[in-house]
Design a protein around this motif. Sequence first.
Motif, PDB file in Angstrom:
ATOM      1  N   VAL B  19      78.671 -30.893  23.128  1.00 21.06           N
ATOM      2  CA  VAL B  19      78.741 -32.016  24.066  1.00 21.06           C
ATOM      3  C   VAL B  19      79.626 -31.609  25.234  1.00 21.06           C
ATOM      4  O   VAL B  19      80.523 -30.761  25.088  1.00 21.06           O
ATOM      5  N   ALA B  20      79.336 -32.173  26.389  1.00 18.91           N
ATOM      6  CA  ALA B  20      80.146 -31.883  27.578  1.00 18.91           C
ATOM      7  C   ALA B  20      80.461 -33.171  28.302  1.00 18.91           C
ATOM      8  O   ALA B  20      79.630 -34.081  28.390  1.00 18.91           O
ATOM      9  N   PHE B  21      81.671 -33.222  28.832  1.00 26.82           N
ATOM     10  CA  PHE B  21      82.124 -34.385  29.601  1.00 26.82           C
ATOM     11  C   PHE B  21      82.489 -33.917  31.007  1.00 26.82           C
ATOM     12  O   PHE B  21      83.015 -32.818  31.186  1.00 26.82           O
ATOM     13  N   TRP B  22      82.275 -34.806  31.962  1.00 23.97           N
ATOM     14  CA  TRP B  22      82.527 -34.456  33.357  1.00 23.97           C
ATOM     15  C   TRP B  22      83.569 -35.406  33.947  1.00 23.97           C
ATOM     16  O   TRP B  22      83.603 -36.596  33.609  1.00 23.97           O
ATOM     17  N   CYS B  23      84.394 -34.859  34.829  1.00 22.32           N
ATOM     18  CA  CYS B  23      85.423 -35.664  35.487  1.00 22.32           C
ATOM     19  C   CYS B  23      85.521 -35.286  36.956  1.00 22.32           C
ATOM     20  O   CYS B  23      85.570 -34.092  37.300  1.00 22.32           O
ATOM     21  N   ASN B  24      85.567 -36.287  37.809  1.00 21.02           N
ATOM     22  CA  ASN B  24      85.816 -36.069  39.233  1.00 21.02           C
ATOM     23  C   ASN B  24      87.112 -36.801  39.596  1.00 21.02           C
ATOM     24  O   ASN B  24      87.165 -38.023  39.538  1.00 21.02           O
ATOM     25  N   LYS B  44      96.642 -37.809  23.774  1.00 18.67           N
ATOM     26  CA  LYS B  44      97.222 -36.488  23.502  1.00 18.67           C
ATOM     27  C   LYS B  44      96.684 -35.520  24.548  1.00 18.67           C
ATOM     28  O   LYS B  44      95.466 -35.373  24.696  1.00 18.67           O
ATOM     29  N   LEU B  45      97.593 -34.869  25.257  1.00 20.24           N
ATOM     30  CA  LEU B  45      97.177 -33.947  26.304  1.00 20.24           C
ATOM     31  C   LEU B  45      96.475 -32.730  25.716  1.00 20.24           C
ATOM     32  O   LEU B  45      97.006 -32.063  24.834  1.00 20.24           O
ATOM     33  N   LEU B  46      95.265 -32.455  26.202  1.00 19.50           N
ATOM     34  CA  LEU B  46      94.535 -31.270  25.765  1.00 19.50           C
ATOM     35  C   LEU B  46      94.750 -30.111  26.738  1.00 19.50           C
ATOM     36  O   LEU B  46      95.003 -28.979  26.325  1.00 19.50           O
ATOM     37  N   ILE B  47      94.603 -30.388  28.020  1.00 16.15           N
ATOM     38  CA  ILE B  47      94.713 -29.335  29.011  1.00 16.15           C
ATOM     39  C   ILE B  47      95.081 -29.938  30.351  1.00 16.15           C
ATOM     40  O   ILE B  47      94.718 -31.071  30.654  1.00 16.15           O
ATOM     41  N   GLN B  48      95.848 -29.168  31.123  1.00 16.58           N
ATOM     42  CA  GLN B  48      96.274 -29.587  32.454  1.00 16.58           C
ATOM     43  C   GLN B  48      95.962 -28.467  33.439  1.00 16.58           C
ATOM     44  O   GLN B  48      96.317 -27.298  33.203  1.00 16.58           O
ATOM     45  N   PHE B  49      95.306 -28.819  34.528  1.00 15.92           N
ATOM     46  CA  PHE B  49      94.989 -27.872  35.601  1.00 15.92           C
ATOM     47  C   PHE B  49      95.835 -28.188  36.836  1.00 15.92           C
ATOM     48  O   PHE B  49      96.054 -29.344  37.167  1.00 15.92           O
ATOM     49  N   GLN B  50      96.261 -27.152  37.516  1.00 13.93           N
ATOM     50  CA  GLN B  50      96.836 -27.284  38.847  1.00 13.93           C
ATOM     51  C   GLN B  50      95.891 -26.529  39.767  1.00 13.93           C
ATOM     52  O   GLN B  50      95.795 -25.304  39.679  1.00 13.93           O
ATOM     53  N   GLY B  53      93.755 -23.523  38.301  1.00 12.72           N
ATOM     54  CA  GLY B  53      94.467 -22.768  37.294  1.00 12.72           C
ATOM     55  C   GLY B  53      94.973 -23.639  36.162  1.00 12.72           C
ATOM     56  O   GLY B  53      95.317 -24.799  36.378  1.00 12.72           O
ATOM     57  N   VAL B  54      95.022 -23.077  34.950  1.00  5.07           N
ATOM     58  CA  VAL B  54      95.505 -23.812  33.788  1.00  5.07           C
ATOM     59  C   VAL B  54      97.031 -23.776  33.740  1.00  5.07           C
ATOM     60  O   VAL B  54      97.640 -22.702  33.773  1.00  5.07           O
ATOM     61  N   VAL B  55      97.642 -24.960  33.672  1.00  7.96           N
ATOM     62  CA  VAL B  55      99.098 -25.065  33.582  1.00  7.96           C
ATOM     63  C   VAL B  55      99.543 -25.143  32.127  1.00  7.96           C
ATOM     64  O   VAL B  55     100.533 -24.539  31.732  1.00  7.96           O
ATOM     65  N   ASP B  56      98.781 -25.912  31.324  1.00  8.79           N
ATOM     66  CA  ASP B  56      99.163 -26.133  29.928  1.00  8.79           C
ATOM     67  C   ASP B  56      97.905 -26.393  29.116  1.00  8.79           C
ATOM     68  O   ASP B  56      97.179 -27.325  29.425  1.00  8.79           O
ATOM     69  N   ASP B  57      97.628 -25.557  28.140  1.00  2.60           N
ATOM     70  CA  ASP B  57      96.521 -25.808  27.218  1.00  2.60           C
ATOM     71  C   ASP B  57      96.981 -25.580  25.785  1.00  2.60           C
ATOM     72  O   ASP B  57      96.196 -25.207  24.911  1.00  2.60           O
ATOM     73  N   ARG B  69      87.668 -25.839  35.676  1.00  2.00           N
ATOM     74  CA  ARG B  69      87.789 -26.553  36.956  1.00  2.00           C
ATOM     75  C   ARG B  69      87.618 -25.483  38.032  1.00  2.00           C
ATOM     76  O   ARG B  69      88.549 -25.089  38.707  1.00  2.00           O
ATOM     77  N   LEU B  70      86.393 -25.016  38.149  1.00  3.44           N
ATOM     78  CA  LEU B  70      86.116 -23.795  38.889  1.00  3.44           C
ATOM     79  C   LEU B  70      86.511 -23.857  40.364  1.00  3.44           C
ATOM     80  O   LEU B  70      87.047 -22.921  40.910  1.00  3.44           O
ATOM     81  N   LYS B  71      86.236 -24.951  41.019  1.00  2.00           N
ATOM     82  CA  LYS B  71      86.503 -25.017  42.455  1.00  2.00           C
ATOM     83  C   LYS B  71      87.731 -25.870  42.758  1.00  2.00           C
ATOM     84  O   LYS B  71      87.958 -26.251  43.906  1.00  2.00           O
ATOM     85  N   GLY B  72      88.506 -26.177  41.717  1.00  2.00           N
ATOM     86  CA  GLY B  72      89.707 -26.961  41.933  1.00  2.00           C
ATOM     87  C   GLY B  72      89.462 -28.423  42.228  1.00  2.00           C
ATOM     88  O   GLY B  72      90.365 -29.113  42.701  1.00  2.00           O
ATOM     89  N   VAL B  73      88.249 -28.892  41.946  1.00  2.00           N
ATOM     90  CA  VAL B  73      87.962 -30.312  42.193  1.00  2.00           C
ATOM     91  C   VAL B  73      87.549 -30.940  40.871  1.00  2.00           C
ATOM     92  O   VAL B  73      88.418 -31.325  40.077  1.00  2.00           O
TER      93      VAL B  73
END
Lengths: 112, 115
Positions: B19-24, B44-50, B53-57, B69-73
């Motif tokens: 399954v895949a989920f999308w977020c904008n 519960k935090l799974l992953i954080q992007f800045q 780039g991944v900040v915390d996973d 989050r390939l294009k940072g959006v």
Amino acid sequence: AQSVSQHNHHVILSEAASLELGCNYSYGGTVNLFWYVQYPGQHLQLLLKYFSGDPLVKGIKGFEAEFIKSKFSFNLRKPSVQWSDTAEYFCAVNAGWSDMRFGAGTRLTVKP
Amino acid sequence: EAGVAQSPRYKIIEKRQSVAFWCNPISGHATLYWYQQILGQGPKLLIQFQNNGVVDDSQLPKDRFSAERLKGVDSTLKIQPAKLEDSAVYLCASSPGLAGLHEQFFGPGTRLTVL
């Protein structure tokens, strides 16, 4: 690892009663503290936050919270609740730039 | 200002399926978060992007969960294969900067049921 404890799972109050929801965290360093609220059918939203300075912080809708460093606590208060305050309340702690930890939440039911 | 968008809102799958989920996120927000909220628990935090780039996973079960989050959006969270215990609401949030200093804005979530 840091953790966040919310003492009450479900609180039931009548309108005009005073509210205090407990929140304790386990982390010895500098922390940032938050209360988020989720009204029925709505998204999580920020109620108030503490980063530094005056340990008594005021948020939206008449809510306030007091940071007591010696007790590792950040309790949420409101002098007189309304029916519209019925929601789930989450305390959250962050010890820097990542790793936000949420408590399990307290469900508040206000009877009209 | 448009809020954080997520899709789908609901998903029912059988165990071992993918399954895949999308977020904008909100436009201009550099930081994006994925949370898992199991019934009766806090997020519960799974992953954080800045940006991209991944900040915390540190709490992401990397054997079955992945996120990009390939294009940072916008961002995608994938589970492959799903287990019964993955049943939860998956929340996406964004903020102008890093978690400790900024309010996070949450989306409506995707409710996943694994049968």
